[in-house]
Design a protein around this motif. Structure first.
Motif, mmCIF file in Angstrom:
data_model
loop_
_atom_site.group_PDB
_atom_site.id
_atom_site.type_symbol
_atom_site.label_atom_id
_atom_site.label_comp_id
_atom_site.label_asym_id
_atom_site.label_seq_id
_atom_site.Cartn_x
_atom_site.Cartn_y
_atom_site.Cartn_z
ATOM 1 N N GLU A 131 -1.478 9.129 -0.695
ATOM 2 C CA GLU A 131 -2.882 8.812 -0.463
ATOM 3 C C GLU A 131 -3.055 7.742 0.598
ATOM 4 O OE1 GLU A 131 -4.621 10.927 -2.388
ATOM 5 O OE2 GLU A 131 -2.630 11.446 -3.174
ATOM 6 N N GLY A 132 -1.944 7.230 1.143
ATOM 7 C CA GLY A 132 -2.014 6.146 2.118
ATOM 8 C C GLY A 132 -2.196 4.786 1.493
ATOM 9 N N GLU A 133 -2.020 4.682 0.172
ATOM 10 C CA GLU A 133 -2.153 3.404 -0.529
ATOM 11 C C GLU A 133 -0.814 2.674 -0.555
ATOM 12 O OE1 GLU A 133 -5.407 4.322 -3.981
ATOM 13 O OE2 GLU A 133 -3.501 5.384 -4.089
ATOM 14 N N ILE A 134 -0.885 1.360 -0.484
ATOM 15 C CA ILE A 134 0.308 0.535 -0.644
ATOM 16 C C ILE A 134 0.528 0.324 -2.140
ATOM 17 C CG2 ILE A 134 1.450 -1.617 -0.014
ATOM 18 C CD1 ILE A 134 -0.662 -1.936 2.190
ATOM 19 N N VAL A 135 1.715 0.649 -2.612
ATOM 20 C CA VAL A 135 2.038 0.520 -4.035
ATOM 21 C C VAL A 135 3.055 -0.605 -4.188
ATOM 22 C CG1 VAL A 135 2.940 1.696 -6.068
ATOM 23 C CG2 VAL A 135 1.571 2.963 -4.407
ATOM 24 N N TYR A 136 2.771 -1.549 -5.087
ATOM 25 C CA TYR A 136 3.637 -2.720 -5.231
ATOM 26 C C TYR A 136 3.434 -3.347 -6.617
ATOM 27 C CZ TYR A 136 -0.715 -5.177 -4.111
ATOM 28 O OH TYR A 136 -2.013 -5.627 -4.115
ATOM 29 N N ALA A 145 2.823 -9.159 -11.175
ATOM 30 C CA ALA A 145 3.010 -9.597 -12.565
ATOM 31 C C ALA A 145 3.635 -8.456 -13.379
ATOM 32 C CB ALA A 145 1.704 -10.094 -13.156
ATOM 33 N N ALA A 146 2.970 -8.043 -14.473
ATOM 34 C CA ALA A 146 3.472 -6.926 -15.283
ATOM 35 C C ALA A 146 2.693 -5.654 -14.997
ATOM 36 C CB ALA A 146 3.384 -7.277 -16.764
ATOM 37 N N SER A 147 2.085 -5.585 -13.822
ATOM 38 C CA SER A 147 1.258 -4.445 -13.432
ATOM 39 C C SER A 147 1.785 -3.831 -12.144
ATOM 40 C CB SER A 147 -0.199 -4.891 -13.224
ATOM 41 O OG SER A 147 -0.722 -5.508 -14.378
ATOM 42 N N MET A 148 1.388 -2.574 -11.906
ATOM 43 C CA MET A 148 1.628 -1.923 -10.631
ATOM 44 C C MET A 148 0.280 -1.653 -9.979
ATOM 45 S SD MET A 148 4.874 -1.696 -9.992
ATOM 46 C CE MET A 148 4.692 -0.627 -8.553
ATOM 47 N N VAL A 149 0.213 -1.943 -8.674
ATOM 48 C CA VAL A 149 -1.047 -1.865 -7.937
ATOM 49 C C VAL A 149 -0.942 -0.794 -6.863
ATOM 50 C CG1 VAL A 149 -2.643 -3.131 -6.447
ATOM 51 C CG2 VAL A 149 -1.513 -4.308 -8.344
ATOM 52 N N ALA A 150 -2.005 0.000 -6.717
ATOM 53 C CA ALA A 150 -2.160 0.915 -5.578
ATOM 54 C C ALA A 150 -3.352 0.400 -4.774
ATOM 55 C CB ALA A 150 -2.398 2.345 -6.053
ATOM 56 N N TYR A 151 -3.065 -0.101 -3.575
ATOM 57 C CA TYR A 151 -4.069 -0.776 -2.753
ATOM 58 C C TYR A 151 -4.396 0.056 -1.523
ATOM 59 C CZ TYR A 151 -5.862 -4.082 0.747
ATOM 60 O OH TYR A 151 -6.596 -4.699 1.734
#
Length: 664
Positions: A62-67, A70-76
C-alpha cells in the motif's frame, strides 16, 4: 458515605465530597458498569528502537511504512500523515520481518517470559497467526525473524538470550514447528533467509549459514579467511544471484558466496547498520550519517562519489553482472547516525530512521529531505514529561525527555511545530501556562527552565531561560504545574519539597516541607487558593495559599473545593483504581487524569497498561477497561480539553500515544 482508607497502605484518610455531589454521582452511574467511553489508538509519536534487532523500517504494497513502536506495529502513510496500529504484544517488540512474496504480511517478535511471534496482515491490520515460542526460548525471547522467499508459509525464528540462542522453523499458517537447532552462544544482531535457501544468522563475532534438513538444520559457520575480520555484524541483504551482503562494525560490506567470504569493500566510516536491496543494487546506511546508493554495473554519469571516498581497492564484482562490479552511485549526507533504511516500491524515495528518533523521507534523485516523524530516543533514556494546553483553540501537545528534547506538536494535524534540544539537560517535567504563552520545564538534575511557546516553534534555544530555584539540593523535579489564575508556578521535587514561585518574576514565594518522600503529583483548586500533593510515602496533603501557604489540616474534609485537575493518585474520587491484587506499592500507578466533561478517569501503571474507569470511583473496586500498546512503565496521561483525545507516554519505550476517545 463515610471516610475511607483505601488503598490500605495509604497514610491518611480520604473524605467524600458533599452530600449533594455524592447523590448526583450515585444517580449518574451504576457500580457494576464499565466506563461509557472507549479508546482507539489513532497515532504514535516516535518509534521503537531499543533492543530491536535487524531492520526497523519496511514498505508494504500500500506504500505505507511499517515499523515497531513500543509493543505495537504501525503502518504509516506519508502522503496523508495517517497511521493504522495493531497492538497484539504485551512486551517489547524485538524484531520485525516482511514476507518477500506476500508483501503485506509481516511478523513481529517479543521478549519476556511469555514470548511469542505475531504474523499480521498490514492491509487489514489483523493478526493472522500467533506462534508461541515461550517453551523454546525462555528465558529471553524472540530475537530474529525471517520468511522463506521460496515458500511464504514458512518463517525462521531465532530466540533465547544474549549468551545462547536457538532456531525454529515454523509453518506459520499451520502453526507448527518444522525444524529446530542450536545456533550460537553469541548475541544476535540479525536474521535473514536468502533466495538460495540459506538462513543467515549474524551476531557478535559470528556468522552462521543454515539449511533445513528434515526436522533439524545443518549449521555452518561463515568462513572469513584472510580477507575478513571477526567483529560485530549488524545488517544483511542479498544480491540477485543469492550472494549475501553483510554490514560490519568496521564500515566494510562483506560479500559471501555460499558461506565463504569472497570480497569486501569499505562503505562507511563506522558501522554499517542497514542494507536494503533494490532492483539493480542496494542502499546502505551507517554511523557516519550517510545514505549510499549502490548499483550492479556502471555508475550514473556525474553522480558517482566514489572518487572522493576512502574505499578499499579490491573489486566488488557481481558474478552475474557486468565486469564493472558494484559501484557507488550517490552519497546522501544526512549527518545523523542511521539505524535503518527502506525504499519505496518505485525506488524514488528512501525512508531513514535516525538514532535521534526521527524518520526522514529522502528523495534519492535530488537528495531533498523531509522529516516526517519525530520522537524521543536513547538506549538508557526515559520520557516522563507530557502536557496538553488547556485551550482547545490551541491544540498543543508537548513532550520532554532524558534525551534533552522538547517536542511541540499540533495534535489535530499531528505535525511537529517546533523543538528545542539541549546537550546537557535531561528533562523530566513540562507544563503550559494557562494563556499557552509559556512552557515550564524541569529536569533530572533538579533545574527549572522557562521558554516561550513562540520560541519553541522557532527553535530558539538561546531564549531558553534557567530559573534560579533557590534550592539547596539538585534532586529531580518531575512535577510542575501553573495555577489556573496564572500567577503561580509550583514544582514538586524528589527532595520532598513543593516550591511555589511567582509566574512573572519567578521569585520563590513558598517552600512546602511536610512530605516524607519524593513528590508524585500535584493539583491546584480552580480558584488557585489550595494545592493538594501526594508523595511516595503514601501521603496526601493540602496547602492553603490564603494562610501563607501553610498546611491545611481540614481542607481534605472539605467536599466543596473544586479542583482544576485530578492528577494525584491518592484521593476519594480515584481510590477505586487501586486493585490491590495488581498494585501493592504506592508507585505502581504513575499518574491519573480525569475528563470532567464526561466523568472518565484514566490512569497509567508500571506494567504498560492504559486504564479507564468511570469517575468518581464510588467503591474501593470498580470495573476498569485496559488497553495495550506500550511495552514498559507508562509514566503520564492527559486528556485534551475538548475530551476527544487521551495522550499517554511510555517511560522506557519513549513513545507518545494519541488515543481517540469514543462513545461505546
Amino acid at each position: 458515605m463515610t471516610s475511607v482508607k483505601h488503598p490500605s497502605f495509604l497514610n491518611c484518610v480520604l473524605y467524600p465530597p458533599s452530600a449533594q455531589k455524592l447523590q448526583t454521582y450515585q444517580s449518574e452511574q451504576s457500580q457494576s458498569s464499565h466506563p461509557h467511553k472507549a479508546l482507539s489508538l489513532e497515532f504514535v509519536y516516535g518509534a521503537g528502537v531499543k533492543g530491536v534487532n535487524g531492520n526497523l523500517l519496511y514498505v508494504n504494497e500500500e506504500g505505507e511504512i511499517v515499523y515497531p513502536a513500543a509493543a505495537s506495529m504501525v503502518a504509516y502513510q506519508p502522503a496523508s500523515h495517517t497511521q493504522r496500529v495493531i497492538s497484539e504484544h504485551d512486551d517489547d517488540i524485538t524484531c520485525v520481518a516482511q514476507n518477500p512474496v506476500q508483501k503485506n504480511i509481516f511478523a513481529s517478535g517479543q521478549t519476556g517470559k511469555n514470548d511469542y511471534a505475531v504474523v499480521f496482515d498490514s492491509k487489514s491490520m489483523k493478526m493472522v497467526a500467533k506462534l508461541d515460542t515461550s517453551k523454546a526460548f525462555n528465558p529471553g525471547g524472540v530475537l530474529g525473524l525471517a520468511f522463506n522467499p521460496k515458500d511464504p508459509s514458512e518463517i525462521a525464528i531465532v530466540g533465547g538470550t544474549d549468551h545462547e540462542c536457538s532456531i525454529q522453523v515454523w509453518n506459520w499458517q499451520e502453526r507448527k514447528v518444522i525444524a529446530s537447532a542450536v545456533v550460537s552462544k553469541k548475541k544476535t544482531h540479525a536474521l535473514a533467509w536468502s533466495p538460495n535457501g540459506d538462513i543467515v544468522w549474524m551476531g557478535s563475532g559470528q556468522i552462521k549459514f543454515m539449511k533445513v534438513n528434515g526436522k533439524t538444520l545443518d549449521v555452518r559457520s561463515g568462513i572469513l579467511g584472510k580477507k575478513g575480520k571477526i567483529q560485530r555484524f549488524f545488517s544483511i541483504d542479498f544480491t540477485p544471484n543469492g550472494d549475501t551482503l553483510i554490514g560490519t562494525e568496521s564500515g566494510m560490506i562483506y560479500r559471501f558466496s555460499g558461506h565463504q567470504l569472497v570480497t569486501k569493500k569499505r562503505a562507511h566510516k563506522g558501522s554499517v547498520r542497514t542494507i536494503c536491496a533494490t532492483k539493480n543494487g542496494f542502499v546502505s546506511g551507517g554511523k557516519d550519517g550517510n545514505i549510499k546508493v549502490w548499483s550492479y554495473g556502471l555508475a550514473q554519469s556525474g553522480d558517482n562519489d566514489s572518487a572522493s571516498e576512502d574505499f578499499e581497492e579490491e573489486n566488488f564484482q557481481d558474478p552475474d553482472s557486468s565486469t564493472e562490479g558494484i559501484l557507488l552511485v550517490k552519497t546522501h549526507k544526512l549527518g545523523d547516525y542511521t539505524r535503518s533504511v527502506t525504499v519505496n516500491p518505485s525506488e524514488t524515495h528512501a525512508y531513514v530512521f535516525e538514532i535521534d528518533g526521527d524518520v526522514i523521507e529522502l528523495d534519492l534523485s535530488s537528495g531533498d529531505t523531509r522529516h516526517i516523524l519525530h520522537g524521543h530516543s536513547g538506549r538508557n533514556n526515559e520520557v516522563w514529561g507530557l502536557d496538553v494546553s488547556r485551550d482547545s483553540a490551541q491544540p498543543l501537545l508537548c513532550t520532554v525527555g532524558d534525551d534533552g528534547r522538547i517536542l511541540l506538536f499540533n495534535y489535530q494535524t499531528r505535525r511537529l511545530l517546533g523543538q528545542i534540544a539541549s546537550k546537557k539537560a535531561k528533562f523530566r517535567g513540562v507544563a503550559f501556562s494557562p494563556d499557552v504563552k509559556q512552557l515550564a520545564v524541569t529536569s533530572l538534575q533538579g533545574d527549572l527552565y522557562v521558554i516561550s511557546v513562540a520560541d519553541v516553534i522557532q527553535s530558539q534555544l538561546g531564549n531558553f531561560k534557567k530559573i534560579d530555584t533557590n534550592r539547596k539540593t539538585d534532586e529531580e523535579i518531575a512535577v510542575v504545574k501553573y495555577s489556573p489564575c496564572g500567577k503561580y508556578l509550583a514544582i514538586g521535587s524528589h527532595d520532598t519539597h513543593i516550591h511555589v514561585y511567582s509566574a512573572k518574576s519567578f521569585k520563590k514565594i513558598a517552600d512546602l516541607t511536610d512530605h516524607s518522600a519524593s513528590i508524585l503529583g500535584l493539583d491546584w483548586s480552580k480558584d488557585s487558593k489550595f494545592i493538594r500533593t501526594v508523595c511516595a510515602a503514601k501521603e496526601l496533603l493540602f496547602w492553603n495559599a490564603a494562610k501563607s501557604w501553610t498546611r491545611d489540616l481540614i481542607a481534605g474534609d472539605n467536599g466543596e473545593i473544586e479542583w482544576e485537575t485530578e492528577n494525584c493518585v491518592f484521593g476519594w474520587g480515584v481510590r477505586g483504581m487501586w486493585d490491590l491484587k495488581k498494585y501493592n506499592d504506592a508507585t505502581d500507578i504513575n499518574f491519573c487524569d480525569v475528563d470532567f466533561n464526561n466523568n472518565v478517569l484514566a490512569f497509567v501503571d508500571d506494567f504498560g497498561k492504559v486504564n479507564i474507569a468511570r469517575y468518581p470511583t464510588l467503591e474501593n473496586k470498580v470495573p476498569i477497561d485496559q488497553y495495550l500498546g506500550h511495552c514498559s512503565h507508562v509514566t503520564r496521561c492527559k486528556f485534551s480539553p475538548d475530551s476527544n483525545y487521551l495522550f499517554t507516554i511510555g517511560g522506557g519505550d519513549l513513545c507518545t500515544f494519541q488515543w481517540e476517545v469514543k462513545s461505546k
